[in-house]
Design a protein around this motif. Structure first.
Motif, PDB file in Angstrom:
ATOM      1  N   ALA A 138       0.813  -1.216   0.000  1.00 24.88           N
ATOM      2  CA  ALA A 138       0.000   0.000   0.000  1.00 24.88           C
ATOM      3  C   ALA A 138       0.843   1.260   0.000  1.00 24.88           C
ATOM      4  CB  ALA A 138      -0.926   0.002   1.215  1.00 24.88           C
ATOM      5  N   GLU A 139       2.165   1.127   0.226  1.00 27.10           N
ATOM      6  CA  GLU A 139       3.022   2.302   0.275  1.00 27.10           C
ATOM      7  C   GLU A 139       4.411   1.961  -0.239  1.00 27.10           C
ATOM      8  OE1 GLU A 139       4.603   1.932   4.892  1.00 27.10           O
ATOM      9  OE2 GLU A 139       2.930   3.295   4.440  1.00 27.10           O
ATOM     10  N   THR A 140       5.156   2.999  -0.584  1.00 26.68           N
ATOM     11  CA  THR A 140       6.511   2.785  -1.080  1.00 26.68           C
ATOM     12  C   THR A 140       7.408   2.291   0.056  1.00 26.68           C
ATOM     13  OG1 THR A 140       7.108   5.096  -0.645  1.00 26.68           O
ATOM     14  CG2 THR A 140       6.263   4.565  -2.845  1.00 26.68           C
ATOM     15  N   LEU A 141       8.501   1.647  -0.349  1.00 31.73           N
ATOM     16  CA  LEU A 141       9.426   1.072   0.617  1.00 31.73           C
ATOM     17  C   LEU A 141      10.831   1.542   0.294  1.00 31.73           C
ATOM     18  CD1 LEU A 141       9.187  -1.011   2.993  1.00 31.73           C
ATOM     19  CD2 LEU A 141      10.059  -2.711   1.400  1.00 31.73           C
ATOM     20  N   ASN A 142      11.595   1.832   1.337  1.00 29.39           N
ATOM     21  CA  ASN A 142      12.988   2.243   1.161  1.00 29.39           C
ATOM     22  C   ASN A 142      13.801   1.800   2.374  1.00 29.39           C
ATOM     23  OD1 ASN A 142      12.633   4.305   3.235  1.00 29.39           O
ATOM     24  ND2 ASN A 142      11.551   5.493   1.679  1.00 29.39           N
ATOM     25  N   GLU A 143      15.059   2.175   2.386  1.00 30.00           N
ATOM     26  CA  GLU A 143      15.968   1.763   3.460  1.00 30.00           C
ATOM     27  C   GLU A 143      15.460   2.201   4.832  1.00 30.00           C
ATOM     28  OE1 GLU A 143      19.419   0.107   5.200  1.00 30.00           O
ATOM     29  OE2 GLU A 143      18.835   0.025   3.083  1.00 30.00           O
ATOM     30  N   GLN A 144      14.794   3.343   4.884  1.00 34.51           N
ATOM     31  CA  GLN A 144      14.375   3.909   6.172  1.00 34.51           C
ATOM     32  C   GLN A 144      13.145   3.221   6.761  1.00 34.51           C
ATOM     33  OE1 GLN A 144      15.507   6.020   3.534  1.00 34.51           O
ATOM     34  NE2 GLN A 144      17.419   5.887   4.715  1.00 34.51           N
ATOM     35  N   ASN A 145      12.215   2.771   5.906  1.00 39.63           N
ATOM     36  CA  ASN A 145      10.968   2.223   6.460  1.00 39.63           C
ATOM     37  C   ASN A 145      10.792   0.730   6.174  1.00 39.63           C
ATOM     38  OD1 ASN A 145      10.329   2.211   3.745  1.00 39.63           O
ATOM     39  ND2 ASN A 145       8.402   3.318   3.946  1.00 39.63           N
ATOM     40  N   ASP A 146      11.863   0.051   5.808  1.00 39.88           N
ATOM     41  CA  ASP A 146      11.811  -1.379   5.511  1.00 39.88           C
ATOM     42  C   ASP A 146      11.969  -2.188   6.800  1.00 39.88           C
ATOM     43  OD1 ASP A 146      12.155  -3.989   4.738  1.00 39.88           O
ATOM     44  OD2 ASP A 146      14.022  -3.659   3.652  1.00 39.88           O
ATOM     45  N   PRO A 147      10.894  -2.845   7.261  1.00 38.36           N
ATOM     46  CA  PRO A 147      11.001  -3.617   8.504  1.00 38.36           C
ATOM     47  C   PRO A 147      11.361  -5.085   8.292  1.00 38.36           C
ATOM     48  CG  PRO A 147       8.722  -3.516   7.819  1.00 38.36           C
ATOM     49  CD  PRO A 147       9.531  -2.813   6.739  1.00 38.36           C
ATOM     50  N   TYR A 148      11.412  -5.522   7.029  1.00 38.88           N
ATOM     51  CA  TYR A 148      11.471  -6.958   6.772  1.00 38.88           C
ATOM     52  C   TYR A 148      12.645  -7.384   5.897  1.00 38.88           C
ATOM     53  CZ  TYR A 148      10.072 -11.496   4.835  1.00 38.88           C
ATOM     54  OH  TYR A 148      10.049 -12.803   4.429  1.00 38.88           O
TER      55      TYR A 148
END
Length: 237
Positions: free
Chosen positions: A175-185
């Motif tokens: 549902a949202e973009t992913l990057n180094e800062q918000n990647d939990p997995y």
């Protein structure tokens, strides 16, 4: 209609939509530098078609023989040379199958795009020991079998790639973009399998739900015709 055919027919509609929108082409372009790919879960072949059109040789694997039959027919209808794609029926969760792939074929990258499957009580019982080995508990699995299965297959994809010491490419729908800062997995997978870097890319997109392979979140099926999503590309090398 049995579960495998039902899934193949539903996914075929969704996959054709992705292909015609150019989403599979976008995914294939993320791995331009790799020549021969193992595609985990080729589905009904539209992703495979995009890979071949992008210049890749493909080892396409799927456990659903109805999906493989549709994929073979699609490539035949499009005039794709037989030596461009090798189809292998099997389950990536099985150690013996992964070993057969690594010992039989040479390849540069393992990819898994838009992992999914049909579900039943028998499916959960079959995959339960594999999911427990991965690290999930029974409560997590029963609460959300689709997500549990997806995590398992992505983990097994990484195991296959690491056994061959090659890169791994994952595309997920979110549902949202992913990057180094918000990647939990995915950073956890990177560290577990010893990859040095992750390259992220994001593509806003639409997906069919009603009329194709209907999407479910926490067990709730979304019955809208179209949904806004984000394709997230994760390349680990």
């Amino acid at each position: 209609m049995n579960n495998t055919k039902n899934y193949a027919n539903q996914w075929d509609i969704s996959a054709q939509f992705f292909y015609e929108k150019g989403y599979y082409s976008w995914m294939a372009q993320r791995i331009n530098k790799f020549q021969t790919v193992v595609e985990v879960g080729c589905g009904t072949g539209y992703s495979t078609l995009a890979l071949v059109e992008n210049g890749h040789k493909v080892i396409a694997i799927d456990k659903n023989r109805d999906c493989i039959a549709k994929a073979k027919q699609l490539l035949l209808n499009r005039g794709i040379a037989e030596d461009s794609v090798i189809f292998v029926e099997g389950d990536i969760a099985e150690d013996s199958f992964r070993s057969r792939i690594t010992s039989t074929f040479e390849f540069d990258v393992v990819l898994c795009w838009n992992v999914g499957s049909y579900w039943s009580k028998e499916m959960i019982e079959y995959y339960l020991p594999y999911m427990l080995e991965y690290g999930l508990n029974r409560f997590q699995i029963v609460q959300n079998p689709e997500s549990s299965y997806s995590e398992l297959i992505l983990w097994e994809t990484c195991r296959l790639a690491k056994a061959k010491q090659v890169a791994v490419h994952i595309v997920d729908r979110g549902a949202e973009t992913l990057n180094e800062q918000n990647d939990p997995y995915y950073k956890t997978l990177r560290d577990e399998f010893g990859y040095k870097e992750i390259i992220y890319a994001n593509q806003n997109a639409l997906t069919i739900s009603k009329g194709g392979r209907m999407l479910a979140t926490n067990g709730v099926v979304n019955t809208e015709n179209f949904l806004d999503i984000v394709f997230v590309s994760i390349l680990m090398q």
